[in-house]
Design a protein around this motif. Structure first.
Motif, PDB file in Angstrom:
ATOM      1  N   ILE A 262       0.864  -1.194   0.009  1.00  0.00           N
ATOM      2  CA  ILE A 262      -0.118  -0.195   0.046  1.00  0.00           C
ATOM      3  C   ILE A 262       0.734   1.085   0.053  1.00  0.00           C
ATOM      4  N   ARG A 263       0.779   1.931  -0.876  1.00  0.00           N
ATOM      5  CA  ARG A 263       1.884   3.105  -1.173  1.00  0.00           C
ATOM      6  C   ARG A 263       1.339   4.300  -0.046  1.00  0.00           C
ATOM      7  N   GLY A 264       2.342   4.608   0.733  1.00  0.00           N
ATOM      8  CA  GLY A 264       2.242   5.644   1.777  1.00  0.00           C
ATOM      9  C   GLY A 264       2.036   4.875   3.300  1.00  0.00           C
ATOM     10  N   ALA A 265       1.712   3.666   3.152  1.00  0.00           N
ATOM     11  CA  ALA A 265       1.363   2.876   4.400  1.00  0.00           C
ATOM     12  C   ALA A 265       2.710   2.910   5.404  1.00  0.00           C
ATOM     13  N   ARG A 266       2.152   3.373   6.725  1.00  0.00           N
ATOM     14  CA  ARG A 266       3.173   3.116   7.778  1.00  0.00           C
ATOM     15  C   ARG A 266       3.125   1.745   8.541  1.00  0.00           C
ATOM     16  N   LEU A 267       4.327   1.239   8.798  1.00  0.00           N
ATOM     17  CA  LEU A 267       4.179  -0.045   9.643  1.00  0.00           C
ATOM     18  C   LEU A 267       5.031   0.135  11.011  1.00  0.00           C
ATOM     19  N   LEU A 268       4.163  -0.382  12.160  1.00  0.00           N
ATOM     20  CA  LEU A 268       4.922  -0.265  13.221  1.00  0.00           C
ATOM     21  C   LEU A 268       5.036  -1.508  14.086  1.00  0.00           C
ATOM     22  N   VAL A 269       6.139  -2.126  14.549  1.00  0.00           N
ATOM     23  CA  VAL A 269       6.226  -3.346  15.324  1.00  0.00           C
ATOM     24  C   VAL A 269       6.312  -3.187  16.919  1.00  0.00           C
ATOM     25  N   ALA A 270       5.332  -3.495  17.578  1.00  0.00           N
ATOM     26  CA  ALA A 270       5.362  -3.668  19.044  1.00  0.00           C
ATOM     27  C   ALA A 270       6.188  -4.702  19.541  1.00  0.00           C
ATOM     28  N   PRO A 271       7.472  -4.212  20.265  1.00  0.00           N
ATOM     29  CA  PRO A 271       8.215  -5.371  20.938  1.00  0.00           C
ATOM     30  C   PRO A 271       7.450  -6.151  22.059  1.00  0.00           C
TER      31      PRO A 271
END
Length: 311
Positions: A262-271
């Motif tokens: 998805i163009r422009g999507a942000r990915l966040l990984v929760a430790p």
């Protein structure tokens, strides 16, 4: 804020339970799609946080998927992601027929959102924000639950049917009194660190009350789920993808694939978090959802017929 219980009747005649909070003329509708074997309380922390922040400024809609919670029991063949997407569309048509939408989906709820471009493409231009939480766009048949490949694949394929057989063979009262298997599944495979007892107990209770057809039917369909090709339809829609680093059901690489698609999507990984991010990382999930709502409220409603092309 008052909440109102409603229902819609699906295209195949199932009663779908819906909870609506907020006025019909709110400038934005927020819809929260829950996890497999759960029900609308999957989002209870986020509902509390959204109501505290926005009150009557938004319309907030949750519902129990077919075969879950207070919605009708569904035959195994009717437990599919395309039908979930059509149910979602019916909920939108009935309780949010106009204006922009922010959609959030946890696990199978996120898979449901990825099916919208196929099942309800007319809704795409109304989406002003999307939150994908602990979910996937496909290739679940490669997941090994964090175990060695052969053992992991074997357990992955048998565990849902073990739970389904318990539901068929044991009374609800017995499963409620002795939920040893459900508790072990929740602690070992659904939660990361730390896991609060009240949250684990909530999920165990949902597993105990899940219908056997819900467990087996959706599992079979999720193993065939492949909507990677649909992700481009969400290009340039504000999108955030969240995943726990210890998610064994929909691992971080699945979230990364959605974000790349998805163009422009942000990915966040929760430790250290597992699969139940709405419970395990309440503040993170609520904050990212509020960020999408704020952005949607600050912009004009998406125009019909907007064209998105990949670069």
């Amino acid at each position: 804020m008052a909440e109102h219980d409603h229902e819609v009747i699906s295209e195949d005649g199932l009663r779908i339970h819906v909870t609506v909070r907020g006025p019909a003329d709110a400038p934005l509708s927020v819809l929260l799609a829950h996890c497999w074997t759960a029900e609308e309380s999957d989002w209870h922390y986020q509902v509390t946080d959204l109501l505290a922040r926005y009150g009557h400024d938004i319309r907030l809609i949750t519902w129990d998927h077919r075969g879950h919670g207070r919605s009708d029991r569904a035959a195994e063949a009717a437990c599919t992601i395309p039908l979930l997407a059509r149910d979602l569309g019916l909920v939108v048509d009935t309780y949010a027929p106009d204006g922009p939408l922010v959609l959030a989906g946890h696990s199978v709820g996120g898979m449901t959102i990825t099916a919208i471009p196929e099942e309800r493409p007319d809704l795409v231009d109304r989406i002003a924000g999307a939150l994908f939480v602990s979910t996937t766009s496909g290739e679940l048949h490669q997941v090994t639950l964090g175990l060695p490949a052969v053992a992991g694949a074997l357990l992955r394929d048998r565990l849902p049917f073990l739970l389904a057989n318990r539901s068929r063979m044991l009374s609800l009262s017995r499963r409620e009194k002795f939920p040893a298997i459900e508790r072990q599944v929740a602690r070992r495979f659904l939660f990361g660190r730390p896991a609060r007892s009240r949250d684990v107990s909530h999920v165990v209770d949902q597993l105990v009350h899940a219908w056997p057809e819900t467990m087996s039917g959706f599992f079979k369909d999720m193993m065939a789920h492949d909507r990677i090709g649909n992700l481009a339809a969400f290009d340039d829609i504000p999108t955030t993808v969240l995943v726990g680093s210890r998610d064994l059901l929909t691992p971080p690489e699945h979230a990364a694939k959605i974000a790349r698609g998805i163009r422009g999507a942000r990915l966040l990984v929760a430790p250290d978090a597992g699969h139940y991010l709405p419970f395990e990382r309440r503040e993170l999930v609520s904050a990212e959802l509020c960020a999408l709502v704020d952005r949607a409220l600050a912009r004009p409603a998406p125009g019909r017929g907007r064209h998105r092309s990949r670069a």
